[in-house]
Design a protein around this motif. Structure first.
Motif, PDB file in Angstrom:
ATOM      1  N   LEU A  37      18.723 -20.407  35.017  1.00  0.00           N
ATOM      2  CA  LEU A  37      18.204 -20.416  33.643  1.00  0.00           C
ATOM      3  C   LEU A  37      18.779 -19.229  32.884  1.00  0.00           C
ATOM      4  O   LEU A  37      18.624 -18.079  33.305  1.00  0.00           O
ATOM      5  CB  LEU A  37      16.669 -20.336  33.658  1.00  0.00           C
ATOM      6  CG  LEU A  37      15.961 -21.457  34.408  1.00  0.00           C
ATOM      7  CD1 LEU A  37      15.338 -20.927  35.681  1.00  0.00           C
ATOM      8  CD2 LEU A  37      14.900 -22.113  33.555  1.00  0.00           C
ATOM      9  N   ASP A  38      19.461 -19.555  31.772  1.00  0.00           N
ATOM     10  CA  ASP A  38      20.120 -18.521  30.983  1.00  0.00           C
ATOM     11  C   ASP A  38      19.197 -18.113  29.840  1.00  0.00           C
ATOM     12  O   ASP A  38      19.043 -18.868  28.876  1.00  0.00           O
ATOM     13  CB  ASP A  38      21.441 -19.090  30.452  1.00  0.00           C
ATOM     14  CG  ASP A  38      22.213 -18.073  29.627  1.00  0.00           C
ATOM     15  OD1 ASP A  38      21.782 -16.907  29.537  1.00  0.00           O
ATOM     16  OD2 ASP A  38      23.250 -18.458  29.062  1.00  0.00           O
ATOM     17  N   GLU A  39      18.569 -16.954  29.931  1.00  0.00           N
ATOM     18  CA  GLU A  39      17.645 -16.462  28.902  1.00  0.00           C
ATOM     19  C   GLU A  39      16.735 -17.594  28.427  1.00  0.00           C
ATOM     20  O   GLU A  39      16.755 -17.960  27.243  1.00  0.00           O
ATOM     21  CB  GLU A  39      18.433 -15.892  27.708  1.00  0.00           C
ATOM     22  CG  GLU A  39      19.373 -14.760  28.067  1.00  0.00           C
ATOM     23  CD  GLU A  39      18.765 -13.381  27.831  1.00  0.00           C
ATOM     24  OE1 GLU A  39      17.613 -13.300  27.366  1.00  0.00           O
ATOM     25  OE2 GLU A  39      19.444 -12.387  28.143  1.00  0.00           O
ATOM     26  N   PRO A  40      15.942 -18.172  29.329  1.00  0.00           N
ATOM     27  CA  PRO A  40      15.240 -19.420  29.000  1.00  0.00           C
ATOM     28  C   PRO A  40      14.246 -19.314  27.851  1.00  0.00           C
ATOM     29  O   PRO A  40      13.938 -20.310  27.224  1.00  0.00           O
ATOM     30  CB  PRO A  40      14.506 -19.776  30.302  1.00  0.00           C
ATOM     31  CG  PRO A  40      14.398 -18.497  31.056  1.00  0.00           C
ATOM     32  CD  PRO A  40      15.635 -17.712  30.694  1.00  0.00           C
ATOM     33  N   LEU A  41      13.749 -18.137  27.558  1.00  0.00           N
ATOM     34  CA  LEU A  41      12.698 -18.038  26.545  1.00  0.00           C
ATOM     35  C   LEU A  41      13.169 -17.414  25.236  1.00  0.00           C
ATOM     36  O   LEU A  41      12.396 -17.236  24.310  1.00  0.00           O
ATOM     37  CB  LEU A  41      11.514 -17.219  27.103  1.00  0.00           C
ATOM     38  CG  LEU A  41      10.957 -17.724  28.439  1.00  0.00           C
ATOM     39  CD1 LEU A  41       9.801 -16.854  28.893  1.00  0.00           C
ATOM     40  CD2 LEU A  41      10.508 -19.172  28.333  1.00  0.00           C
ATOM     41  N   SER A  42      14.466 -17.084  25.178  1.00  0.00           N
ATOM     42  CA  SER A  42      14.924 -16.280  24.039  1.00  0.00           C
ATOM     43  C   SER A  42      14.882 -17.026  22.710  1.00  0.00           C
ATOM     44  O   SER A  42      14.846 -16.406  21.659  1.00  0.00           O
ATOM     45  CB  SER A  42      16.323 -15.735  24.298  1.00  0.00           C
ATOM     46  OG  SER A  42      17.214 -16.810  24.391  1.00  0.00           O
ATOM     47  N   ALA A  43      14.883 -18.370  22.744  1.00  0.00           N
ATOM     48  CA  ALA A  43      14.877 -19.109  21.480  1.00  0.00           C
ATOM     49  C   ALA A  43      13.465 -19.269  20.913  1.00  0.00           C
ATOM     50  O   ALA A  43      13.289 -19.812  19.832  1.00  0.00           O
ATOM     51  CB  ALA A  43      15.507 -20.491  21.691  1.00  0.00           C
ATOM     52  N   LEU A  44      12.464 -18.801  21.646  1.00  0.00           N
ATOM     53  CA  LEU A  44      11.075 -19.027  21.228  1.00  0.00           C
ATOM     54  C   LEU A  44      10.508 -17.803  20.509  1.00  0.00           C
ATOM     55  O   LEU A  44      10.942 -16.682  20.732  1.00  0.00           O
ATOM     56  CB  LEU A  44      10.213 -19.323  22.464  1.00  0.00           C
ATOM     57  CG  LEU A  44      10.727 -20.448  23.360  1.00  0.00           C
ATOM     58  CD1 LEU A  44       9.889 -20.544  24.623  1.00  0.00           C
ATOM     59  CD2 LEU A  44      10.714 -21.772  22.616  1.00  0.00           C
ATOM     60  N   ASP A  45       9.499 -18.041  19.660  1.00  0.00           N
ATOM     61  CA  ASP A  45       8.905 -16.890  18.976  1.00  0.00           C
ATOM     62  C   ASP A  45       8.040 -16.104  19.967  1.00  0.00           C
ATOM     63  O   ASP A  45       7.628 -16.633  21.002  1.00  0.00           O
ATOM     64  CB  ASP A  45       8.143 -17.311  17.719  1.00  0.00           C
ATOM     65  CG  ASP A  45       6.934 -18.149  18.035  1.00  0.00           C
ATOM     66  OD1 ASP A  45       6.028 -17.656  18.727  1.00  0.00           O
ATOM     67  OD2 ASP A  45       6.903 -19.315  17.606  1.00  0.00           O
ATOM     68  N   PRO A  46       7.774 -14.824  19.653  1.00  0.00           N
ATOM     69  CA  PRO A  46       7.154 -13.930  20.640  1.00  0.00           C
ATOM     70  C   PRO A  46       5.847 -14.450  21.242  1.00  0.00           C
ATOM     71  O   PRO A  46       5.612 -14.308  22.446  1.00  0.00           O
ATOM     72  CB  PRO A  46       6.904 -12.643  19.842  1.00  0.00           C
ATOM     73  CG  PRO A  46       7.888 -12.688  18.735  1.00  0.00           C
ATOM     74  CD  PRO A  46       8.104 -14.122  18.411  1.00  0.00           C
ATOM     75  N   GLN A  47       5.018 -15.065  20.422  1.00  0.00           N
ATOM     76  CA  GLN A  47       3.738 -15.567  20.920  1.00  0.00           C
ATOM     77  C   GLN A  47       3.955 -16.651  21.970  1.00  0.00           C
ATOM     78  O   GLN A  47       3.356 -16.641  23.048  1.00  0.00           O
ATOM     79  CB  GLN A  47       2.935 -16.118  19.730  1.00  0.00           C
ATOM     80  CG  GLN A  47       1.441 -16.086  19.925  1.00  0.00           C
ATOM     81  CD  GLN A  47       0.934 -14.667  20.179  1.00  0.00           C
ATOM     82  OE1 GLN A  47       1.443 -13.728  19.601  1.00  0.00           O
ATOM     83  NE2 GLN A  47      -0.040 -14.531  21.076  1.00  0.00           N
ATOM     84  N   LEU A  48       4.849 -17.581  21.629  1.00  0.00           N
ATOM     85  CA  LEU A  48       5.134 -18.698  22.514  1.00  0.00           C
ATOM     86  C   LEU A  48       5.835 -18.229  23.794  1.00  0.00           C
ATOM     87  O   LEU A  48       5.631 -18.784  24.871  1.00  0.00           O
ATOM     88  CB  LEU A  48       6.004 -19.713  21.758  1.00  0.00           C
ATOM     89  CG  LEU A  48       6.181 -21.086  22.387  1.00  0.00           C
ATOM     90  CD1 LEU A  48       4.830 -21.731  22.652  1.00  0.00           C
ATOM     91  CD2 LEU A  48       6.997 -21.978  21.454  1.00  0.00           C
ATOM     92  N   ARG A  49       6.635 -17.204  23.666  1.00  0.00           N
ATOM     93  CA  ARG A  49       7.347 -16.673  24.838  1.00  0.00           C
ATOM     94  C   ARG A  49       6.382 -16.292  25.925  1.00  0.00           C
ATOM     95  O   ARG A  49       6.588 -16.585  27.093  1.00  0.00           O
ATOM     96  CB  ARG A  49       8.134 -15.413  24.465  1.00  0.00           C
ATOM     97  CG  ARG A  49       9.418 -15.692  23.767  1.00  0.00           C
ATOM     98  CD  ARG A  49      10.050 -14.388  23.377  1.00  0.00           C
ATOM     99  NE  ARG A  49      10.887 -13.918  24.454  1.00  0.00           N
ATOM    100  CZ  ARG A  49      12.126 -13.484  24.275  1.00  0.00           C
ATOM    101  NH1 ARG A  49      12.642 -13.452  23.090  1.00  0.00           N
ATOM    102  NH2 ARG A  49      12.827 -13.068  25.294  1.00  0.00           N
ATOM    103  N   LYS A  50       5.293 -15.619  25.535  1.00  0.00           N
ATOM    104  CA  LYS A  50       4.328 -15.156  26.530  1.00  0.00           C
ATOM    105  C   LYS A  50       3.640 -16.332  27.196  1.00  0.00           C
ATOM    106  O   LYS A  50       3.438 -16.344  28.412  1.00  0.00           O
ATOM    107  CB  LYS A  50       3.295 -14.234  25.876  1.00  0.00           C
ATOM    108  CG  LYS A  50       3.904 -12.928  25.465  1.00  0.00           C
ATOM    109  CD  LYS A  50       2.927 -11.779  25.510  1.00  0.00           C
ATOM    110  CE  LYS A  50       3.699 -10.468  25.383  1.00  0.00           C
ATOM    111  NZ  LYS A  50       2.962  -9.403  24.768  1.00  0.00           N
ATOM    112  N   GLN A  51       3.306 -17.343  26.399  1.00  0.00           N
ATOM    113  CA  GLN A  51       2.658 -18.527  26.953  1.00  0.00           C
ATOM    114  C   GLN A  51       3.613 -19.255  27.894  1.00  0.00           C
ATOM    115  O   GLN A  51       3.225 -19.701  28.979  1.00  0.00           O
ATOM    116  CB  GLN A  51       2.266 -19.426  25.782  1.00  0.00           C
ATOM    117  CG  GLN A  51       1.469 -20.644  26.168  1.00  0.00           C
ATOM    118  CD  GLN A  51       1.358 -21.593  24.983  1.00  0.00           C
ATOM    119  OE1 GLN A  51       1.258 -21.162  23.832  1.00  0.00           O
ATOM    120  NE2 GLN A  51       1.404 -22.869  25.259  1.00  0.00           N
ATOM    121  N   MET A  52       4.894 -19.340  27.481  1.00  0.00           N
ATOM    122  CA  MET A  52       5.872 -20.072  28.290  1.00  0.00           C
ATOM    123  C   MET A  52       6.190 -19.368  29.611  1.00  0.00           C
ATOM    124  O   MET A  52       6.595 -20.001  30.566  1.00  0.00           O
ATOM    125  CB  MET A  52       7.168 -20.309  27.503  1.00  0.00           C
ATOM    126  CG  MET A  52       7.117 -21.484  26.544  1.00  0.00           C
ATOM    127  SD  MET A  52       6.621 -23.042  27.314  1.00  0.00           S
ATOM    128  CE  MET A  52       8.043 -23.406  28.351  1.00  0.00           C
TER     129      MET A  52
END
Ligand code: ATP
Length: 328
Positions: free
Chosen positions: A162-177
């Motif tokens: 997984l290449d930076e899998p959460l980088s496209a998400l906003d900060p709130q969603l990143r934590k949930q993901m």
């Protein structure tokens, strides 16, 4: 015989002329392990991923998957899948068709009923049941990410990159993901190797992690191990803030501040409070020593009774000293 190790890198290097993008990297990822590869921009993470996937050939060393050297195999012959930063979903295909896509390439190997069952199962793992007929533009960022995951996982690889899998998400969603990714990984039991430049992300998700710096591995271990027992100043500072007290490193959450006598069983230094920043449940107290060095003490907001100009003692317990010094 099934291997306990999903991936092994043996002294793998990739040099571009004089540029040592990856230099003698050795590490292994166990089956079912969530492994984080962390490092600053340009340290060689993407190159390492490309060598594992087979998009690039190493200039030295060996890549082994399930105990077998794969250096001579093209990407499609390696049982490895990659989830790219951009997700690379097909915009004109529904969620279900996107997931089906990879399996169609294996049409000869898998009966239609088996392919259907796999898609159904993976839709449930990533919690997209009921959204099969939507198109990517009708999904949230988190849902698109889960389609990308499902599309890779349905092929049942031995290892998912997984290449930076959460980088496209906003900060709130990143934590949930972060939590969702962990749960998905646990339920499929496939080894995940993810790259990130975000230390908190690596610390919070990895079973084990490796920190890279200028093409070489600085340290490999459990997140706690790297955070609490870094073997270099680089690792100590990359994973969190460090106060250099005298020449000794102490994390802000272990740095205490008092107006009175801290007691004889601890180490302490005189300082002057510069400012305090309220962060909700915690407050950061910034203090300066006579030599001009500054430090941060992270304390409970309820315990904060400090104002700029206060003469204080900064103190810490020896057990909380990092095993590195300013010169390590
Ligand atoms: P980022 O987080 O910014 O994506 P990274 O850790 O993934 O960075 P890499 O992309 O692996 O870093 O690059 C490592 C080093 O190798 C960099 O200095 C980069 O400029 C260099 N490099 C990467 N690919 C090539 C190439 N094809 N030719 C020459 N140099 C390259």
């Amino acid at each position: 015989m099934s291997q306990a190790i999903a991936l092994e890198l043996r002294s793998v290097s990739k040099h571009f002329g004089t540029q040592r993008a990856v230099h003698r990297v050795s590490l292994s990822v166990n089956r079912g392990e969530f492994f984080g590869l962390l490092g600053p921009s340009g340290c060689g993470k993407t190159t390492t991923l490309r060598l594992i996937a087979g998009f690039d050939a190493p200039t030295g060393g060996q890549v082994l998957l399930n105990g077998e050297a794969v250096d001579h195999l093209p990407p499609y012959r390696r049982n490895v899948n990659t989830v790219f930063q951009s997700y690379a979903l097909f915009p004109h295909l529904t969620v279900e068709k996107n997931i089906y896509f990879g399996l169609e390439q294996q049409a000869q190997r898998l009966a239609k009923s088996e392919r259907r069952a796999r898609v159904r199962d993976i839709l449930s793992v990533v919690q997209l049941v009921g959204k099969e007929s939507r198109y990517p533009h009708q999904l949230s960022g988190g849902e698109r990410q889960r389609v990308a995951l499902a599309r890779a996982l349905v092929l049942q690889p031995d290892l998912l990159l997984l290449d930076e899998p959460l980088s496209a998400l906003d900060p709130q969603l990143r934590k949930q993901m972060r939590r969702e990714l962990k749960e998905i990984q646990r339920s499929v039991g496939i080894a995940f190797l993810f790259i990130t430049h975000d230390a908190e992300e690596a610390l919070s998700m990895s079973d084990r992690m490796a920190l890279m710096n200028e093409g070489v591995l600085e340290q490999v271990g459990a997140p706690r191990e790297l955070y609490e027992a870094p073997n270099s100043r680089f690792t100590a500072e990359f994973l969190g803030e460090v106060n250099w007290l005298g020449r000794i490193g102490v994390r802000p959450e272990h740095t205490r501040v008092t107006k009175g006598d801290p007691g004889f069983d601890v180490r302490s230094l005189d300082a002057t409070v510069e400012s305090a920043t309220f962060l909700g449940s915690r407050t950061h107290v910034y203090a300066k020593f006579a030599d001009g060095q500054e430090c941060t003490a992270e304390i409970e907001s309820l315990a904060c009774e400090f104002a700029p100009g206060d003469q204080v003692r900064i103190w810490w317990r020896r057990a909380h000293e990092l095993p590195v010094t300013l010169n390590t």
